[in-house]
Design an enzyme around this catalytic site. Structure first.
Site, PDB file in Angstrom:
ATOM      1  N   TYR A  22      27.787 -37.000   9.884  1.00  0.00           N
ATOM      2  CA  TYR A  22      28.496 -35.745  10.083  1.00  0.00           C
ATOM      3  C   TYR A  22      27.706 -34.664  10.812  1.00  0.00           C
ATOM      4  O   TYR A  22      28.229 -33.596  11.079  1.00  0.00           O
ATOM      5  CB  TYR A  22      28.960 -35.196   8.727  1.00  0.00           C
ATOM      6  CG  TYR A  22      29.892 -36.134   8.003  1.00  0.00           C
ATOM      7  CD1 TYR A  22      31.205 -36.312   8.437  1.00  0.00           C
ATOM      8  CD2 TYR A  22      29.470 -36.868   6.901  1.00  0.00           C
ATOM      9  CE1 TYR A  22      32.068 -37.176   7.796  1.00  0.00           C
ATOM     10  CE2 TYR A  22      30.329 -37.732   6.246  1.00  0.00           C
ATOM     11  CZ  TYR A  22      31.619 -37.884   6.702  1.00  0.00           C
ATOM     12  OH  TYR A  22      32.474 -38.748   6.070  1.00  0.00           O
ATOM     13  N   ASN A  71      41.744 -31.820   8.607  1.00  0.00           N
ATOM     14  CA  ASN A  71      40.842 -32.905   8.246  1.00  0.00           C
ATOM     15  C   ASN A  71      40.983 -33.040   6.732  1.00  0.00           C
ATOM     16  O   ASN A  71      40.382 -32.290   5.971  1.00  0.00           O
ATOM     17  CB  ASN A  71      39.405 -32.593   8.643  1.00  0.00           C
ATOM     18  CG  ASN A  71      38.468 -33.750   8.366  1.00  0.00           C
ATOM     19  OD1 ASN A  71      38.758 -34.619   7.556  1.00  0.00           O
ATOM     20  ND2 ASN A  71      37.329 -33.746   9.036  1.00  0.00           N
ATOM     21  N   HIS A  97      39.325 -36.094  12.426  1.00  0.00           N
ATOM     22  CA  HIS A  97      38.246 -36.760  11.677  1.00  0.00           C
ATOM     23  C   HIS A  97      36.965 -36.639  12.477  1.00  0.00           C
ATOM     24  O   HIS A  97      36.952 -36.932  13.674  1.00  0.00           O
ATOM     25  CB  HIS A  97      38.565 -38.235  11.427  1.00  0.00           C
ATOM     26  CG  HIS A  97      39.796 -38.431  10.617  1.00  0.00           C
ATOM     27  ND1 HIS A  97      39.833 -38.172   9.270  1.00  0.00           N
ATOM     28  CD2 HIS A  97      41.046 -38.807  10.975  1.00  0.00           C
ATOM     29  CE1 HIS A  97      41.059 -38.393   8.828  1.00  0.00           C
ATOM     30  NE2 HIS A  97      41.816 -38.765   9.838  1.00  0.00           N
ATOM     31  N   ARG A 108      39.215 -46.917   4.862  1.00  0.00           N
ATOM     32  CA  ARG A 108      39.370 -45.705   5.670  1.00  0.00           C
ATOM     33  C   ARG A 108      40.201 -45.947   6.935  1.00  0.00           C
ATOM     34  O   ARG A 108      40.524 -45.014   7.649  1.00  0.00           O
ATOM     35  CB  ARG A 108      38.001 -45.151   6.074  1.00  0.00           C
ATOM     36  CG  ARG A 108      37.186 -44.660   4.904  1.00  0.00           C
ATOM     37  CD  ARG A 108      35.905 -43.994   5.396  1.00  0.00           C
ATOM     38  NE  ARG A 108      34.958 -43.825   4.328  1.00  0.00           N
ATOM     39  CZ  ARG A 108      34.942 -42.795   3.476  1.00  0.00           C
ATOM     40  NH1 ARG A 108      35.841 -41.840   3.580  1.00  0.00           N
ATOM     41  NH2 ARG A 108      34.031 -42.715   2.529  1.00  0.00           N
TER      42      ARG A 108
END
Length: 137
Positions: A22, A71, A97, A108
């Site tokens: 991230y 998100n 995302h 996912r």
């Protein structure tokens, strides 16, 4: 143009949580840069780890804002209720995302909310939010 960015669970930890996935920038830092980059857009931001609070926010702005960038975090793969909330309002929602959900765990790979969204941006890091704004401009 009035756009709300909604981030779901664990996205309050951006900059600290799994920086290899991230990145190391907090969303608050990134959001401040977005306001500078898009001075003609009335940008708003909301984050919650609670499913019902996310639904309430979608209901609150879903008839008055021009767009929602959502998100939903882990709720992407589990929340029929968030999908129904998006479908129930008139404001178009774009699914965002940070990571490429198709390069991650199998669970996912399925998004329950996609069918209620105008599209999806996945795997382009935080830049996906800016691209979402550009889509709606």
């Amino acid at each position: 143009m009035k756009i709300l960015i909604i981030n779901g669970p664990n996205l309050n930890l951006l900059g600290k949580r799994e920086p290899e996935i991230y990145g190391s920038t907090s969303f608050d830092e990134y959001f401040e840069g977005m306001k500078v980059a898009f001075p003609d857009v009335d940008l708003h931001y909301y984050q919650s780890n609670v499913e019902g609070e996310l639904i309430n926010k979608i209901h609150e702005v879903g008839f008055t804002f021009d767009a929602i960038l959502l998100n939903a975090g882990g709720y992407t793969h589990t929340s029929v209720a968030i999908s129904d909330a998006i479908a129930g309002v008139t404001t178009p929602t774009l699914e965002i995302h940070i990571s490429n959900i198709y390069k991650r765990e199998e669970f996912r790979h399925k998004s329950i909310i996609s069918k209620s969204c105008v599209g999806m941006i996945s795997g382009l890091g935080l830049k996906g939010y800016a691209l979402g704004i550009l889509y709606f401009q």
